[in-house]
Design an enzyme around this catalytic site. Structure first.
Site, short mmCIF file in Angstrom:
data_model
loop_
_atom_site.label_atom_id
_atom_site.label_comp_id
_atom_site.label_asym_id
_atom_site.label_seq_id
_atom_site.Cartn_x
_atom_site.Cartn_y
_atom_site.Cartn_z
N ASP A 1 57.73 93.61 -10.20
CA ASP A 1 58.19 93.69 -8.82
C ASP A 1 58.94 95.02 -8.68
OD1 ASP A 1 59.50 93.56 -6.40
OD2 ASP A 1 60.50 91.65 -6.78
N LYS B 1 61.74 99.48 1.62
CA LYS B 1 62.83 100.21 0.98
C LYS B 1 62.40 101.65 0.71
CE LYS B 1 63.79 95.77 -0.77
NZ LYS B 1 64.96 95.45 0.00
N TRP C 1 66.31 88.29 -7.10
CA TRP C 1 64.88 88.34 -6.79
C TRP C 1 64.04 87.87 -7.96
CZ3 TRP C 1 64.30 88.09 -1.93
CH2 TRP C 1 65.21 88.72 -1.08
N1 PMP Z 1 61.95 91.81 -4.60
C1 PMP Z 1 62.97 92.68 -4.50
C2 PMP Z 1 63.38 93.47 -5.71
C3 PMP Z 1 63.62 92.83 -3.27
O1 PMP Z 1 64.64 93.70 -3.17
C4 PMP Z 1 63.19 92.09 -2.15
C5 PMP Z 1 63.80 92.23 -0.77
N2 PMP Z 1 65.04 92.74 -0.67
C6 PMP Z 1 62.15 91.16 -2.33
C7 PMP Z 1 61.55 91.07 -3.55
C8 PMP Z 1 61.68 90.30 -1.19
O2 PMP Z 1 60.97 91.08 -0.30
P1 PMP Z 1 60.46 90.56 1.11
O3 PMP Z 1 61.67 90.40 1.96
O4 PMP Z 1 59.53 91.64 1.53
O5 PMP Z 1 59.76 89.26 0.90
#
Ligand code: PMP
Length: 361
Positions: A172, A196, A103
């Site tokens: 994030d 989450k 990510w």
């Molecule tokens: N950042 C992290 C740390 C994540 O775990 C995730 C999704 N698993 C995201 C960003 C992306 O999130 P989204 O699917 O809501 O775009």
């Protein structure tokens, strides 16, 4: 009785049963309006109150100071990957990132569309098994960015990196928001996809210090500016009402259950149960994360080979312990044990893992 399993999926993830029950009870008649929350106007006073309640609960639970705006935005955390640089760029100044996993890498990729990006620390060389130590960001940069919990690899920052006074730290927190107390003042902006630790997919919580809202170059699409949403309390356009509503219920539940400090206590206890099984397994289960970087939220581990891992996942499913397969980019197994996962669920999983080892080694 409706069938419920222990859900270890990484996100969307398990929600507290009382939250789902409350949503079910109110589903056809929200706040005595005779309409579902999905039918009512987002300009109605009943909805505006729910949205205010959600923001105020987030403020109270995280201790968000008044100089920060709380926004509820669509587009997932992935949209924040570009909205962060779009809103915080300063022409001629680099943006600094730490790369701690998939990510972070995606966030870095998006930032590169806006200007120079420097990756000042990374754990990519050892397959993202640790959080780099003693990270310090440079002077004279537009902003600093970290990912506080790495959902795929199961690592989590246990410290706030040092950042020069005038540089906003952006984080994030998608997979560990509210898993433990933090000092919001350490950050210029925080974002977290809800699916989450907060609620269902479809909304992202963004917390941003007000003085940063004016940085955005005028010549950008209106919807992409945090300022647009901050000025209209996230009601510039129709907000994702149902996900926000569920977030509100889950924040109420969090408050009733002792708040973020209590969650930390429970999360430490829960994570220990699983890491203890891994550590006592004599290498049958290998933890992916180095012990000093272990996540409270995503416990990742591998077994001797993919066949054995699949057998372990399948055996878990048969017992109502669901969602244990690791992310396709990492392999192995992963138990996501967010705030809403009970200690009882974690203990059931630990028991199962011990039995599985005894039968398969
Ligand atoms: N950042 C992290 C740390 C994540 O775990 C995730 C999704 N698993 C995201 C960003 C992306 O999130 P989204 O699917 O809501 O775009």
């Amino acid at each position: 009785m409706t069938k419920r399993v222990y859900n270890f999926y990484a996100g969307p993830a398990t929600l507290p049963l009382p939250v789902l029950e409350k949503a079910k009870d109110e589903f056809l008649d929200f706040a005595g309006t005779g309409m579902s929350v999905m039918e009512i106007s987002h300009r109605s006073k009943e909805w505006m109150k729910a949205m205010d309640d959600a923001s105020n609960l987030a403020r109270e639970l995280m201790g968000i100071p008044s100089e920060y705006k709380v926004l509820w935005l669509g587009g997932g955390a992935s949209s924040q990957f570009f909205m962060v640089p779009l809103n915080l760029q300063i022409p001629g100044k680099p943006m600094e990132y730490v790369n701690t996993g998939g990510w972070s890498s995606k966030a870095i990729k998006e930032a590169k569309y806006f200007g120079e990006v420097k990756v000042i620390a990374s754990s990519e060389d050892d397959n993202f098994t640790h959080i780099p130590k003693d990270v310090g960001f440079s002077d004279n940069i537009a902003f600093a960015h970290i990912t506080s919990n790495n959902t795929l690899y199961g690592t989590e920052w246990s410290y706030v990196p040092s950042v020069p006074k005038d540089v906003p730290l952006v984080c994030d927190m998608s997979s560990n928001i509210m898993d433990r107390p933090i000092d919001v003042k350490d950050y210029g902006a925080i974002y977290a996809g809800a699916q989450k630790n907060l609620g269902p997919a479809g909304v992202t919580l963004v917390i941003v210090r007000e003085d940063l809202l004016d940085r955005v170059p005028e010549k950008n699409p209106t919807m992409h500016k945090w300022k647009t949403h901050a000025e209209k309390d996230s009601m510039f356009n129709t907000p994702p009402v149902f996900p926000i509503y569920i977030c509100k219920l889950s924040l109420e539940y969090l408050k009733e259950n002792g708040g973020v400090k209590e969650m930390e206590k429970r999360n430490v206890e829960k994570a220990k149960v699983l890491y203890d099984v891994i550590d006592a397994s004599d290498g049958f289960y290998k933890g992916h994360a180095k012990p000093d970087s272990r996540s409270l939220m995503n416990v990742t581990f591998t077994l001797a080979n993919p066949e054995l891992e699949q057998k372990c996942v399948d055996g878990g499913t048969a017992r109502g312990l669901v969602g244990l397969k690791g992310h396709r980019s990492v392999g192995g197994m992963r138990a996501s044990i967010y705030n809403a996962m009970s200690l009882e669920g974690v203990k059931k999983l630990a028991e199962y893992l011990k039995e599985f080892q005894a039968e398969n080694q």
